[in-house]
Design a protein around this motif. Sequence first.
Motif, PDB file in Angstrom:
ATOM      1  N   LEU A  12       3.686  88.516  71.963  1.00 53.80           N
ATOM      2  CA  LEU A  12       5.128  88.246  72.281  1.00 53.80           C
ATOM      3  C   LEU A  12       4.994  86.656  72.329  1.00 53.80           C
ATOM      4  O   LEU A  12       3.873  86.019  72.547  1.00 53.80           O
ATOM      5  N   LEU A  13       6.128  86.275  72.311  1.00 48.81           N
ATOM      6  CA  LEU A  13       6.322  84.494  72.111  1.00 48.81           C
ATOM      7  C   LEU A  13       7.220  84.138  73.254  1.00 48.81           C
ATOM      8  O   LEU A  13       8.240  84.631  73.496  1.00 48.81           O
ATOM      9  N   ALA A  14       6.608  83.023  73.956  1.00 45.69           N
ATOM     10  CA  ALA A  14       7.268  82.627  75.127  1.00 45.69           C
ATOM     11  C   ALA A  14       7.370  81.156  75.345  1.00 45.69           C
ATOM     12  O   ALA A  14       6.720  80.361  74.311  1.00 45.69           O
ATOM     13  N   VAL A  15       8.086  80.470  76.095  1.00 46.01           N
ATOM     14  CA  VAL A  15       8.019  79.085  76.450  1.00 46.01           C
ATOM     15  C   VAL A  15       7.739  78.866  77.874  1.00 46.01           C
ATOM     16  O   VAL A  15       7.887  79.645  78.627  1.00 46.01           O
ATOM     17  N   ASP A  16       6.861  77.838  77.991  1.00 49.10           N
ATOM     18  CA  ASP A  16       6.964  77.184  79.472  1.00 49.10           C
ATOM     19  C   ASP A  16       7.095  75.772  79.404  1.00 49.10           C
ATOM     20  O   ASP A  16       6.904  74.984  78.299  1.00 49.10           O
ATOM     21  N   LEU A  17       7.648  75.442  80.473  1.00 51.95           N
ATOM     22  CA  LEU A  17       8.413  74.019  80.708  1.00 51.95           C
ATOM     23  C   LEU A  17       7.600  73.172  81.759  1.00 51.95           C
ATOM     24  O   LEU A  17       7.525  73.767  82.963  1.00 51.95           O
ATOM     25  N   VAL A  18       6.999  72.119  81.271  1.00 47.69           N
ATOM     26  CA  VAL A  18       6.304  71.244  82.489  1.00 47.69           C
ATOM     27  C   VAL A  18       7.457  69.958  82.460  1.00 47.69           C
ATOM     28  O   VAL A  18       7.813  68.977  81.871  1.00 47.69           O
ATOM     29  N   ILE A  19       8.133  69.730  83.647  1.00 44.92           N
ATOM     30  CA  ILE A  19       9.336  68.679  84.062  1.00 44.92           C
ATOM     31  C   ILE A  19       8.682  68.069  85.075  1.00 44.92           C
ATOM     32  O   ILE A  19       8.310  68.544  86.259  1.00 44.92           O
ATOM     33  N   ASP A  52      15.329  87.165  71.136  1.00 42.19           N
ATOM     34  CA  ASP A  52      15.029  87.922  69.852  1.00 42.19           C
ATOM     35  C   ASP A  52      14.464  87.350  68.606  1.00 42.19           C
ATOM     36  O   ASP A  52      14.073  85.787  69.001  1.00 42.19           O
ATOM     37  N   GLU A  53      14.326  87.782  67.649  1.00 41.33           N
ATOM     38  CA  GLU A  53      13.835  86.933  66.512  1.00 41.33           C
ATOM     39  C   GLU A  53      14.806  85.949  65.804  1.00 41.33           C
ATOM     40  O   GLU A  53      14.244  84.931  64.969  1.00 41.33           O
ATOM     41  N   HIS A  54      15.763  85.917  66.339  1.00 34.62           N
ATOM     42  CA  HIS A  54      16.957  84.816  66.043  1.00 34.62           C
ATOM     43  C   HIS A  54      16.997  83.683  66.564  1.00 34.62           C
ATOM     44  O   HIS A  54      17.479  82.734  66.093  1.00 34.62           O
ATOM     45  N   GLU A  55      16.544  83.576  68.024  1.00 35.16           N
ATOM     46  CA  GLU A  55      16.266  82.285  68.665  1.00 35.16           C
ATOM     47  C   GLU A  55      15.292  81.521  68.497  1.00 35.16           C
ATOM     48  O   GLU A  55      14.109  81.855  68.428  1.00 35.16           O
ATOM     49  N   ALA A  56      15.723  80.233  68.126  1.00 38.14           N
ATOM     50  CA  ALA A  56      14.705  79.190  68.079  1.00 38.14           C
ATOM     51  C   ALA A  56      14.080  78.615  68.965  1.00 38.14           C
ATOM     52  O   ALA A  56      14.390  79.065  70.271  1.00 38.14           O
ATOM     53  N   ILE A  57      12.725  78.308  68.954  1.00 33.67           N
ATOM     54  CA  ILE A  57      11.981  78.278  69.905  1.00 33.67           C
ATOM     55  C   ILE A  57      12.624  77.124  71.082  1.00 33.67           C
ATOM     56  O   ILE A  57      12.423  77.258  72.278  1.00 33.67           O
ATOM     57  N   ASP A  58      12.955  75.831  70.626  1.00 36.01           N
ATOM     58  CA  ASP A  58      13.327  74.890  71.370  1.00 36.01           C
ATOM     59  C   ASP A  58      14.661  75.250  71.832  1.00 36.01           C
ATOM     60  O   ASP A  58      14.882  74.841  73.097  1.00 36.01           O
ATOM     61  N   ALA A  59      15.272  76.283  71.158  1.00 29.91           N
ATOM     62  CA  ALA A  59      16.651  76.618  71.978  1.00 29.91           C
ATOM     63  C   ALA A  59      16.103  77.379  73.227  1.00 29.91           C
ATOM     64  O   ALA A  59      16.959  77.485  74.266  1.00 29.91           O
ATOM     65  N   ALA A  60      15.231  78.437  73.009  1.00 30.01           N
ATOM     66  CA  ALA A  60      14.709  79.197  74.216  1.00 30.01           C
ATOM     67  C   ALA A  60      14.098  78.165  75.383  1.00 30.01           C
ATOM     68  O   ALA A  60      14.466  78.633  76.615  1.00 30.01           O
ATOM     69  N   ALA A  61      13.716  77.064  75.099  1.00 32.41           N
ATOM     70  CA  ALA A  61      13.290  76.263  76.134  1.00 32.41           C
ATOM     71  C   ALA A  61      14.285  75.605  76.816  1.00 32.41           C
ATOM     72  O   ALA A  61      14.370  75.667  78.172  1.00 32.41           O
ATOM     73  N   ARG A  62      15.438  75.351  76.131  1.00 30.24           N
ATOM     74  CA  ARG A  62      16.440  74.640  76.904  1.00 30.24           C
ATOM     75  C   ARG A  62      17.230  75.912  77.623  1.00 30.24           C
ATOM     76  O   ARG A  62      17.597  75.330  78.742  1.00 30.24           O
ATOM     77  N   ARG A  63      17.351  77.034  77.203  1.00 29.07           N
ATOM     78  CA  ARG A  63      17.925  78.102  77.801  1.00 29.07           C
ATOM     79  C   ARG A  63      17.091  78.321  79.099  1.00 29.07           C
ATOM     80  O   ARG A  63      17.745  78.697  80.325  1.00 29.07           O
ATOM     81  N   GLU A  64      15.693  78.677  79.114  1.00 32.88           N
ATOM     82  CA  GLU A  64      14.930  78.823  80.231  1.00 32.88           C
ATOM     83  C   GLU A  64      15.145  77.648  81.366  1.00 32.88           C
ATOM     84  O   GLU A  64      15.226  78.114  82.519  1.00 32.88           O
ATOM     85  N   LEU A  65      15.256  76.408  80.886  1.00 30.22           N
ATOM     86  CA  LEU A  65      15.309  75.134  81.930  1.00 30.22           C
ATOM     87  C   LEU A  65      16.803  75.513  82.395  1.00 30.22           C
ATOM     88  O   LEU A  65      16.803  75.095  83.756  1.00 30.22           O
ATOM     89  N   ALA A  66      17.848  76.104  81.872  1.00 31.54           N
ATOM     90  CA  ALA A  66      19.143  75.946  82.474  1.00 31.54           C
ATOM     91  C   ALA A  66      19.123  77.186  83.363  1.00 31.54           C
ATOM     92  O   ALA A  66      19.600  77.196  84.646  1.00 31.54           O
ATOM     93  N   GLU A  67      18.587  78.303  82.724  1.00 32.10           N
ATOM     94  CA  GLU A  67      18.643  79.548  83.596  1.00 32.10           C
ATOM     95  C   GLU A  67      17.667  79.646  84.864  1.00 32.10           C
ATOM     96  O   GLU A  67      18.154  80.160  85.691  1.00 32.10           O
ATOM     97  N   GLU A  68      16.474  79.254  84.741  1.00 29.44           N
ATOM     98  CA  GLU A  68      15.553  79.376  85.803  1.00 29.44           C
ATOM     99  C   GLU A  68      15.657  78.028  86.866  1.00 29.44           C
ATOM    100  O   GLU A  68      15.337  78.080  87.957  1.00 29.44           O
ATOM    101  N   ALA A  69      16.101  77.077  86.485  1.00 28.87           N
ATOM    102  CA  ALA A  69      16.120  76.041  87.331  1.00 28.87           C
ATOM    103  C   ALA A  69      17.453  75.122  87.374  1.00 28.87           C
ATOM    104  O   ALA A  69      17.474  74.174  88.171  1.00 28.87           O
ATOM    105  N   GLY A  70      18.622  75.445  86.757  1.00 30.55           N
ATOM    106  CA  GLY A  70      19.790  74.979  86.824  1.00 30.55           C
ATOM    107  C   GLY A  70      19.808  73.645  86.123  1.00 30.55           C
ATOM    108  O   GLY A  70      20.662  72.736  86.372  1.00 30.55           O
TER     109      GLY A  70
END
Length: 240
Positions: A12-19, A52-70
């Motif tokens: 599985l591939l994930a992203v983590d964010l250090v802000i 999914d397999e179509h989502e770019a990794i950097d796009a996933a990072a930006r999405r998670e930043l918006a979804e999990e922290a606003g």
Amino acid sequence: MADEPWEPPRILLAVDLVILTLRDDRLHVLLVERGIEPYQGTFALPGGFLRDEHEAIDAAARRELAEEAGLADVHLEMLGVYGEPGRDPRGRVVSVAYLAVAPRLPEPVAGTDAADAHWIPVDEVLSGRLELAFDHRRIVEDGVERARAKLEHTALATAFCGETFTIAELQRVYEAVWGVRIDPRNFYRKVKSTRGFVVPAGPMRRNANGRPARLYRAGPVRVLYPPMVRAGQAEEGQRS
């Protein structure tokens, strides 16, 4: 007997964010309280799996930043890849970590699988006083070290000051990010010897003690030469 057909391993591939940001002259990291297992109720970095397999990794990072922290409109740069076996009890998970170091970030708003989101002083994490899920403490350590190096080699510190600032205010930025006390005379000498780092700006300002202090603004350079090397780094260079 014919060889069995090869099947790729399930990874599985994930992203983590250090802000990272400064609040009250202390370096803070954005953490979320996990609302689901594993590690439910434990602090962790914002992040998650690719959709999914179509989502770019950097796009996933930006999405998670918006979804999990606003948070949005935060510049992210790749920090590293973390994929040690056993780092996630759900299976083999490889995480691509991203770093952002930015001034004046707002209060986070938790969402999706995060129960809450907070700015936490970095020293609470680095000291081990605050437990983090997975291997996120190691990722925070790497992110903080990258941020400290950025202050050595770039003019990033001036972004955390006002439009005009004193050398003492700039010094407090370095002390907060580096986590050390700095001798004011040595710091002043280093700043003035780094060409284009800061330039004089306007009249003098009186400090809290009533003494006048010269004002500066960010200079034209973005890469510092000579760099603002930390004392420990300079001593190591001399030994080698």
